[in-house]
Design a protein around this motif. Structure first.
Motif, short mmCIF file in Angstrom:
data_model
loop_
_atom_site.label_atom_id
_atom_site.label_comp_id
_atom_site.label_asym_id
_atom_site.label_seq_id
_atom_site.Cartn_x
_atom_site.Cartn_y
_atom_site.Cartn_z
N ALA A 170 1.01 -1.16 0.11
CA ALA A 170 0.02 -0.11 0.05
C ALA A 170 0.81 1.34 -0.05
O ALA A 170 1.34 1.48 1.15
CB ALA A 170 -0.93 -0.42 1.40
N ASP A 171 1.02 1.84 -1.18
CA ASP A 171 1.47 2.64 -1.03
C ASP A 171 0.66 4.82 -0.48
O ASP A 171 0.30 4.60 -1.95
CB ASP A 171 2.09 3.60 -2.69
CG ASP A 171 3.14 4.64 -3.06
OD1 ASP A 171 3.62 5.29 -1.99
OD2 ASP A 171 3.33 4.95 -3.81
N GLU A 172 1.21 4.33 0.71
CA GLU A 172 -0.09 6.06 0.75
C GLU A 172 -1.16 6.11 0.34
O GLU A 172 -2.31 6.85 -0.10
CB GLU A 172 0.76 7.57 0.28
CG GLU A 172 2.30 7.86 0.33
CD GLU A 172 2.34 8.62 1.50
OE1 GLU A 172 1.40 8.50 2.52
OE2 GLU A 172 3.72 8.89 1.97
N PRO A 173 -1.58 5.10 1.01
CA PRO A 173 -3.19 4.35 1.38
C PRO A 173 -3.95 5.50 2.14
O PRO A 173 -5.49 4.87 1.34
CB PRO A 173 -3.02 2.61 1.93
CG PRO A 173 -2.15 2.75 2.75
CD PRO A 173 -0.93 3.64 2.18
N THR A 174 -4.26 5.99 2.71
CA THR A 174 -4.55 7.61 3.12
C THR A 174 -4.38 8.34 2.88
O THR A 174 -4.44 9.78 3.22
CB THR A 174 -4.89 6.80 4.59
OG1 THR A 174 -3.36 7.57 4.89
CG2 THR A 174 -4.90 5.96 5.31
N GLY A 175 -3.26 9.34 2.00
CA GLY A 175 -3.24 10.08 1.75
C GLY A 175 -4.29 11.70 0.98
O GLY A 175 -3.94 12.71 0.72
N ASN A 176 -5.16 10.74 -0.01
CA ASN A 176 -6.23 11.41 -0.22
C ASN A 176 -7.84 11.40 0.81
O ASN A 176 -8.06 11.94 0.00
CB ASN A 176 -6.72 10.68 -1.80
CG ASN A 176 -5.99 10.78 -3.16
OD1 ASN A 176 -4.60 12.62 -2.64
ND2 ASN A 176 -5.85 10.64 -4.25
N LEU A 177 -7.26 10.80 1.90
CA LEU A 177 -8.36 11.16 2.86
C LEU A 177 -8.59 12.00 3.83
O LEU A 177 -7.54 12.27 4.36
CB LEU A 177 -9.09 9.48 3.15
CG LEU A 177 -8.96 8.46 1.64
CD1 LEU A 177 -8.52 6.69 2.57
CD2 LEU A 177 -10.18 8.50 0.55
N ASP A 178 -9.43 12.00 4.51
CA ASP A 178 -10.05 13.15 5.24
C ASP A 178 -9.43 11.86 6.17
O ASP A 178 -9.03 11.01 6.12
CB ASP A 178 -11.38 13.40 6.41
CG ASP A 178 -12.05 12.55 5.84
OD1 ASP A 178 -11.94 11.33 5.90
OD2 ASP A 178 -13.65 12.74 5.82
N SER A 179 -9.02 12.22 7.91
CA SER A 179 -8.92 11.51 9.03
C SER A 179 -9.58 10.71 9.54
O SER A 179 -9.00 9.55 9.36
CB SER A 179 -8.77 13.12 9.80
OG SER A 179 -7.47 13.51 10.33
N GLU A 180 -11.39 10.88 9.25
CA GLU A 180 -11.90 10.05 9.58
C GLU A 180 -11.52 8.99 9.22
O GLU A 180 -11.57 7.52 8.64
CB GLU A 180 -13.41 10.45 9.93
CG GLU A 180 -14.85 9.43 10.59
CD GLU A 180 -15.71 9.82 10.45
OE1 GLU A 180 -17.01 9.07 10.75
OE2 GLU A 180 -15.84 11.35 10.30
N ARG A 181 -11.66 8.81 7.04
CA ARG A 181 -11.65 7.80 6.50
C ARG A 181 -10.67 7.53 6.38
O ARG A 181 -10.58 6.45 6.34
CB ARG A 181 -11.60 8.66 4.75
CG ARG A 181 -13.29 9.17 4.82
CD ARG A 181 -14.62 8.23 4.41
NE ARG A 181 -15.01 8.33 6.18
CZ ARG A 181 -16.33 8.77 6.31
NH1 ARG A 181 -16.40 10.63 6.10
NH2 ARG A 181 -15.96 8.06 7.86
N SER A 182 -9.48 8.21 6.72
CA SER A 182 -7.92 7.44 6.91
C SER A 182 -7.77 6.87 8.05
O SER A 182 -7.30 5.08 7.48
CB SER A 182 -6.84 8.43 7.34
OG SER A 182 -6.97 9.27 6.02
N ILE A 183 -9.02 6.64 9.28
CA ILE A 183 -8.65 5.55 10.27
C ILE A 183 -9.18 4.19 10.21
O ILE A 183 -9.25 3.31 9.87
CB ILE A 183 -9.22 6.31 12.01
CG1 ILE A 183 -8.29 7.46 12.44
CG2 ILE A 183 -9.71 5.20 12.58
CD1 ILE A 183 -8.64 8.24 13.64
N GLU A 184 -10.96 4.12 9.03
CA GLU A 184 -11.69 3.72 8.20
C GLU A 184 -10.65 2.26 7.61
O GLU A 184 -10.55 1.68 7.62
CB GLU A 184 -12.60 4.15 7.73
CG GLU A 184 -13.48 4.27 8.68
CD GLU A 184 -15.24 5.17 8.45
OE1 GLU A 184 -15.05 4.84 6.41
OE2 GLU A 184 -16.22 5.58 8.76
N ILE A 185 -9.64 2.67 6.79
CA ILE A 185 -8.73 2.50 5.81
C ILE A 185 -7.99 2.18 6.75
O ILE A 185 -7.68 0.81 7.09
CB ILE A 185 -8.35 3.15 4.95
CG1 ILE A 185 -9.79 3.70 4.34
CG2 ILE A 185 -7.76 2.24 4.20
CD1 ILE A 185 -10.36 2.62 3.52
#
Length: 239
Positions: A170-185
């Motif tokens: 996974a290459d920066e899998p949360t880089g385009n997401l907000d904090s809440e979505r990042s935690i979900e991922i």
């Protein structure tokens, strides 16, 4: 004592260019990754982390040194053989999702199986099971434009795991997401790692995302600077 590594790098050097313009991106990397681990790779820009991940993903080859996967010397493989290894054993998740815009979530997840030559009925069954794992079975007929950023990344993860890979890169899998979505991922990746036994290798700049991993590898100036391995009673730091 750690078990035998799934992946092993020994004195791996990667040089781009030649002569006066040569740039040494990796300067002798040693790294072992055991099966079932969740590894976060961190470091400033130019530290060598992305080059290392490209080598681990068989997208690039070392200039010198040894790279072994399941004990097999990967540097002996040609381009087609490396592509076959990627299809059989590796899954990829990118910062930008990389979904086909005009196709459904189900069809996007099916793609690796289509390239592999699986029959349509088998593809559909496997893709639906994969979407179910990421909580999107009810969204199978939606296109990327009809999904949120977090949902698109879940589809991308479903596509990456539909072939049952040994390793998910996974290459920066949360880089385009907000904090809440990042935690979900991150919670999803953690759950897949624990329940499915998939080895997860993740590049990230974010310390709070890296905290989900059990092993954190810090790169600096083309070398592994230090490795943190977390245990139930805290974190152990190895040079």
């Amino acid at each position: 004592m750690l078990p035998d590594p799934l992946i092993s790098l020994r004195n791996v050097v990667k040089t781009y260019g030649a002569g006066a313009t040569a740039f040494q991106a990796l300067k002798g990397v040693d790294l072992d990754i055991v099966a079932g681990d969740f590894v976060a790779v961190m470091g400033p820009s130019g530290s060598g982390k992305s080059t290392t991940m490209n080598i681990l993903g068989c997208l690039d080859v070392p200039s010198s040194g040894d790279f072994k996967f399941r004990g097999f010397p990967i540097q002996t493989l040609d381009r087609d053989q490396r592509a076959l290894l990627r299809r059989r054993y590796l899954g990829f998740v990118f910062q930008g999702f990389n979904l086909l815009a005009r196709t459904s979530a189900l069809e996007n997840v099916e793609l690796p199986l289509l390239y592999r030559g699986d029959a349509k009925t088998e593809r559909r069954k496997a893709a639906m099971a994969s979407l179910d794992k990421v909580g999107l079975a009810d969204w199978w007929d939606h296109t990327p434009a009809e999904l949120s950023g977090g949902q698109q990344q879940r589809v991308a993860i479903a596509r990456a795991i539909v072939t049952h890979p040994d390793v998910l890169l996974a290459d920066e899998p949360t880089g385009n997401l907000d904090s809440e979505r990042s935690i979900e991922i991150m919670e999803l990746l953690t759950d897949l790692n624990r329940t499915s036994g998939i080895t997860v290798l993740m590049v990230t700049h974010e310390a709070d995302m890296a905290a989900f991993a059990r092993t954190i590898v810090h790169f600096k100036d083309g070398l592994v600077e230090r490795i943190e391995r977390k245990h139930r009673q805290g974190a152990e730091v190895a040079a």
